[in-house]
Design an enzyme around this catalytic site. Structure first.
Site, PDB file in Angstrom:
ATOM      1  N   TRP A 208     -25.865  33.986 -19.553  1.00 16.90           N
ATOM      2  CA  TRP A 208     -24.659  34.198 -18.752  1.00 16.90           C
ATOM      3  C   TRP A 208     -23.932  35.428 -19.290  1.00 16.90           C
ATOM      4  O   TRP A 208     -23.743  35.582 -20.502  1.00 16.90           O
ATOM      5  CB  TRP A 208     -23.743  32.970 -18.817  1.00 16.90           C
ATOM      6  CG  TRP A 208     -22.462  33.177 -18.060  1.00 16.90           C
ATOM      7  CD1 TRP A 208     -22.277  33.050 -16.714  1.00 16.90           C
ATOM      8  CD2 TRP A 208     -21.198  33.591 -18.603  1.00 16.90           C
ATOM      9  NE1 TRP A 208     -20.971  33.362 -16.377  1.00 16.90           N
ATOM     10  CE2 TRP A 208     -20.285  33.697 -17.518  1.00 16.90           C
ATOM     11  CE3 TRP A 208     -20.752  33.889 -19.889  1.00 16.90           C
ATOM     12  CZ2 TRP A 208     -18.959  34.060 -17.692  1.00 16.90           C
ATOM     13  CZ3 TRP A 208     -19.426  34.263 -20.061  1.00 16.90           C
ATOM     14  CH2 TRP A 208     -18.543  34.344 -18.975  1.00 16.90           C
ATOM     15  N   ARG A 453     -20.580  22.199 -16.445  1.00 20.65           N
ATOM     16  CA  ARG A 453     -19.313  22.530 -15.761  1.00 20.65           C
ATOM     17  C   ARG A 453     -18.711  21.294 -15.076  1.00 20.65           C
ATOM     18  O   ARG A 453     -18.117  21.380 -14.020  1.00 20.65           O
ATOM     19  CB  ARG A 453     -19.524  23.660 -14.747  1.00 20.65           C
ATOM     20  CG  ARG A 453     -18.274  24.517 -14.546  1.00 20.65           C
ATOM     21  CD  ARG A 453     -18.504  25.600 -13.507  1.00 20.65           C
ATOM     22  NE  ARG A 453     -17.332  26.435 -13.357  1.00 20.65           N
ATOM     23  CZ  ARG A 453     -16.796  26.781 -12.180  1.00 20.65           C
ATOM     24  NH1 ARG A 453     -17.325  26.348 -11.058  1.00 20.65           N
ATOM     25  NH2 ARG A 453     -15.750  27.555 -12.129  1.00 20.65           N
ATOM     26  N   LYS A 486     -20.170  33.189  -0.111  1.00 21.64           N
ATOM     27  CA  LYS A 486     -20.743  33.295  -1.451  1.00 21.64           C
ATOM     28  C   LYS A 486     -21.264  31.914  -1.835  1.00 21.64           C
ATOM     29  O   LYS A 486     -20.483  30.979  -2.020  1.00 21.64           O
ATOM     30  CB  LYS A 486     -19.692  33.778  -2.456  1.00 21.64           C
ATOM     31  CG  LYS A 486     -20.229  33.992  -3.861  1.00 21.64           C
ATOM     32  CD  LYS A 486     -19.168  34.589  -4.767  1.00 21.64           C
ATOM     33  CE  LYS A 486     -19.714  34.857  -6.166  1.00 21.64           C
ATOM     34  NZ  LYS A 486     -18.695  35.465  -7.042  1.00 21.64           N
ATOM     35  N   ASP A 488     -22.749  29.656  -4.434  1.00 17.59           N
ATOM     36  CA  ASP A 488     -22.840  29.620  -5.888  1.00 17.59           C
ATOM     37  C   ASP A 488     -23.619  28.391  -6.352  1.00 17.59           C
ATOM     38  O   ASP A 488     -23.859  27.438  -5.588  1.00 17.59           O
ATOM     39  CB  ASP A 488     -21.427  29.621  -6.490  1.00 17.59           C
ATOM     40  CG  ASP A 488     -21.371  30.259  -7.863  1.00 17.59           C
ATOM     41  OD1 ASP A 488     -22.432  30.406  -8.502  1.00 17.59           O
ATOM     42  OD2 ASP A 488     -20.261  30.609  -8.308  1.00 17.59           O
ATOM     43  N   ASP A 558     -21.535  37.546 -13.729  1.00 18.94           N
ATOM     44  CA  ASP A 558     -20.088  37.315 -13.785  1.00 18.94           C
ATOM     45  C   ASP A 558     -19.396  38.323 -14.684  1.00 18.94           C
ATOM     46  O   ASP A 558     -18.165  38.385 -14.714  1.00 18.94           O
ATOM     47  CB  ASP A 558     -19.810  35.902 -14.301  1.00 18.94           C
ATOM     48  CG  ASP A 558     -20.080  34.836 -13.257  1.00 18.94           C
ATOM     49  OD1 ASP A 558     -20.172  35.175 -12.061  1.00 18.94           O
ATOM     50  OD2 ASP A 558     -20.209  33.651 -13.635  1.00 18.94           O
TER      51      ASP A 558
END
Length: 824
Positions: A208, A453, A486, A488, A558
């Site tokens: 990430w 998450r 978008k 995700d 990101d």
């Protein structure tokens, strides 16, 4: 073009040749893959064919009849367990009797025009009519059928030749013609056995916020190198793209191969060198955790692998891949359609987004020239943080009292389109969906579940869950005038288990998930062809050709820090066109690194991608908003070049010796050698009349004035005007140094400094000259000397940490000729 003569098969693109033949026992031996060679006569391949005389060492002979053959010593197109080839196999099966030996021998072949369609996976060259045919019939497919007669199994090896891009695709279909089930433990998409191991292998790994970091290995050892994902996604840890470079190959010269997989799940690329010096490359579904029960009469098809070769180095290989992805991977409706300049609300508002904040941003966004406003996370359910509401795709009426439709209409009247963020594959424990359907989450019943998450993954192996997702998202997209989505996916897989499958078929879960996801994406993108979908998975955790078959663009990372982005975007550029990788201008200090960088440098890096903004416009100064307005005006004038042009990297400094080293040009923290301190890219229009060149400096080097820009891809016969995009510098960058020129003393941080900074900007250097394309290509262009503590003037280049320049290159002859014609 596909030629078949005397048990030989030759596949030719415009500039490459791929050849193999049938050995006397019936196995397929790989002969050659590289720059195009003459194969008009059968004897042309004779230097590559040699009948073994005896098996060497302690290898196993294939059979009593063919006692001179040892499969371990051959370069094969397909290998299996049990008959003496102990290298990484293409295919590993367990038969009904418990045996794992397989022996697939040649049976037949067929050559057909166009692309042979797949049933459940995305593939190159497919249109809504489910078949692609080239206008001149040049795209052809070769299917070679092998058979294991002992177990009544057929294996189709399928090559499709795309001549104009110098790309060949490869996949396999296994059919069970017996009366017993067979278990697939491993099945690859592509296997190539190169005759020697003298190659550098380049993988693109990370995590990430650090995607696509290039790592080089040389030589390939007999111990295996594996580039693999076991996250349930194609993964930011190990992208499925890799390169093989022959000894001495570089950015612009030498033979370089590129490989990729049209798949978004677990994959594995394995390389190993045999004791006899044959280098095997195998790519396909990762066998770890994979088991597939194939019943009688059923078939299994693998994802499609892509391969290309160029004699013009890594740059030539990359441009082959870029052309192929643009022409044959991206959805047809979006292949040449310019993308809007967008503003995303995430880093401005995070979860505190509302209609009030959106409209506040929209007024300034429209003035700046932005075309699309995207509402990121926080607009649905009772979502205030990442603990709730995934799966409940209804508008939060406290934040958006009228819903999305009135808001979209307000934006449309302002001249802006509306986009939204979604994460449809996920489900929160705190959601109405989970309370209604707890069994829809992928988790082991009765056992604790590891979450990412604070969310779980919907079980897309189930048709009822697929239908829910399709219809729920369809209802959402019909509820307002939405132009962009978008999509995700912010976690990887854990505790992998589906209640829809029996215990002995749990090894099928991850692949069945991908089949289910692709079905959902196929239906939704066909149902809403005018909506621009952007793929995202915690940044680049699912950036691969499989997703690009449905989503014409990917959020590459990101991490929006421009210094990091030069590394990330350069990594992507080896296998992917930057015209399908989104890149945003964000705040300084950056939200991921806290690094400060000039606004013009953030823009310069983002322009070499699908450019957008991730800023809180009301918090910016008037000067910053004016600068953004100028940036967008320039970008729109040159958008066709950035979007459709050919991309070139200036050759980086050599890698340090030794295996497993990172290329210094790809490592943001390396300052020596000096050449690795700069990133230089060129994007050139197809007609080579216009180009934009980037010079990005990572760190300021004291007393280092000389610097050359070295563009690529220009026409050496043309004359070009070269000028830089002007920049201005805030006097606060100079600290107390301003007092050497100021008539009054200015203390850093004082009101006097802030006041002076409002009215005084220091202009950067101006470059403007005309010269031949051959000069720029062969010698480059010396830039104005860099600031070295003294001599500051409009002829000196001020280059800070994380600073950049854009150079505009336009064909002068054509402009002058056009002016003369207008006068006449």
């Amino acid at each position: 073009m596909i030629q078949t003569t005397d048990n030989c098969f030759v596949l030719c693109t415009d500039h490459t040749t791929y050849a193999f033949h049938v050995l006397p026992p019936g196995h397929l031996e790989h002969l050659y893959y590289g720059p195009r060679i003459r194969t008009d006569h059968p004897e042309d391949l004779s230097p590559l064919i040699r009948t073994p005389v005896f098996p060497s060492g302690n290898t196993n002979v294939y059979s009593e009849e063919y006692s001179n053959y040892s499969l371990e010593d051959l370069a094969l197109e397909m290998s299996a367990d049990g008959k003496g080839d102990i290298r990484a196999p293409f295919l590993a099966l367990t038969h009904g009797d418990g045996s794992s030996t397989s022996d697939f021998l040649y049976r037949s072949f067929a050559v057909t025009e166009g692309v042979r369609p797949m049933h459940s996976l995305p593939q190159a060259g497919m249109t809504k009519e489910n078949r692609f045919r080239s206008s001149d019939g040049s795209i052809e497919t070769l299917t070679v059928t092998l058979q294991d007669a002992e177990y009544e199994l057929d294996l189709d090896l399928i090559w499709t030749v795309f001549p104009d891009c110098d790309v060949i695709t490869r996949r396999a279909v296994l059919r069970n013609e017996s009366s017993d089930p067979v278990t697939i433990r491993q099945i690859a998409s592509l296997q190539i056995d190169f005759p020697d191991p003298d190659y550098t292998v380049s993988t693109f790994t990370g995590g990430w916020a650090s995607e696509m970091e290039r790592t080089d290995f040389h030589p390939v050892p007999s111990a295996r190198i594996e580039n693999a994902s076991f996250t349930g996604t194609s993964s930011s840890r190990a992208n499925p793209f890799l390169m093989l470079s022959a000894r001495g190959a570089g950015e612009t010269w030498g033979r370089v191969y590129g490989f990729n997989l049209v798949y978004s799940g677990n994959h594995a690329e394995v390389l190993e060198t045999s004791r006899s010096g044959i280098l095997r490359l195998r790519t396909g579904i990762n066998p770890r955790g994979f088991r597939w029960l194939l019943p009688p009469g059923d078939f299994f098809e693998t994802p499609e692998a892509m391969m290309t070769c160029s004699g013009e180095g890594a740059g030539g290989m990359s441009r082959n891949m870029h052309r192929f992805i643009r022409q044959y991977i991206l959805p047809p409706a979006w292949r040449s359609r310019p993308r809007p300049v967008l503003l995303n609300t995430w880093e401005a508002d995070y979860f505190n987004v509302s209609e009030r904040t959106v409209l506040r941003q929209a007024k300034l966004a429209k003035k700046a020239g932005i075309e699309l406003l995207v509402i990121d996370d926080g607009w649905f359910g009772h979502r205030e943080d990442d603990t709730s509401s995934l799966g409940d795709w209804t508008v939060n009426r406290k934040k958006f009292p009228g819903g999305l439709r009135p808001l979209s209409e307000k934006l449309r009247r302002m001249g802006l389109e509306l986009g939204i963020w979604t994460e449809p594959e996920m489900i929160s424990r705190d959601s109405d969906l989970f309370r209604q359907h707890p069994d829809w989450a992928l988790r082991i019943p009765g056992h604790p579940h590891s979450e990412g998450r604070r969310q779980m993954i919907l079980d897309l192996t189930r048709s009822d869950v697929q239908e829910y997702l399709i219809e729920t998202i369809s209802h959402l997209l019909r509820s307002a005038r939405i132009s962009y989505v978008k999509w995700d996916m912010n976690r990887t897989f854990s505790d992998i288990y589906s209640r829809s499958l029996p215990a002995d078929r749990q090894g099928e879960v991850l692949h069945r998930y991908m089949i289910g996801l692709y079905r959902c994406l196929d239906i939704l993108t066909r149902r809403f062809p005018e909506i621009l979908f952007e793929g995202c998975a915690a940044g680049g955790n699912r950036a691969d050709p499989g997703m690009l078959c449905y989503f014409p663009q990917i959020w590459g990372s990101d991490n929006t820090d421009p210094l990091c982005r030069t590394v990330i975007q350069q990594g992507y550029s080896y296998g992917y066109p930057l015209s399908c990788i989104s890149a945003h201008v964000s705040a300084s200090p950056n939200h991921q690194t806290l690094r400060r960088s000039p606004l013009h440098a953030r823009f310069a890096a983002a322009a070499f991608g699908l450019m957008g903004y991730e800023l809180n416009l009301p918090d910016l100064t008037g000067e910053e908003r004016n600068e953004i307005e100028e940036q967008i005006r320039f970008y729109k004038e040159w958008r066709d070049v950035f979007f459709q042009g050919d991309f070139y990297r200036t050759a980086p400094a050599p890698s340090p010796a030794g295996p497993g080293t990172r290329c210094p040009a790809e490592s943001a923290g390396i300052l020596s050698p000096v050449s690795s301190n700069y990133v230089q890219w060129t994007v050139v229009s197809e007609d080579r009349l216009r180009a934009v060149h980037l010079v990005f400096q990572k760190r300021t080097i004291p007393n280092h004035q000389p610097l050359r820009m070295t563009p690529r891809g220009l026409d050496p016969e043309k004359r070009y005007r070269v000028r830089n995009l002007p920049v201005k510098y805030d006097i606060r960058n100079f600290g107390t140094l301003v007092n050497t020129a100021s008539p009054v003393h200015i203390r850093p941080g004082s009101l006097a400094e802030r006041t002076a900074a409002r009215f005084v900007k220091l202009p950067g250097e101006r470059e403007d000259l005309t010269c031949g394309g051959d000069v720029l290509l062969q010698a480059g262009m010396k830039l104005a000397p860099g600031f070295a503590g003294v001599g500051l003037s409009d002829q000196v280049r001020i280059f800070l940490d994380c600073d950049a320049r854009l150079y505009l290159i336009e064909a002068a002859d054509d402009r002058e000729e056009a002016a003369e014609n207008n006068e006449k």
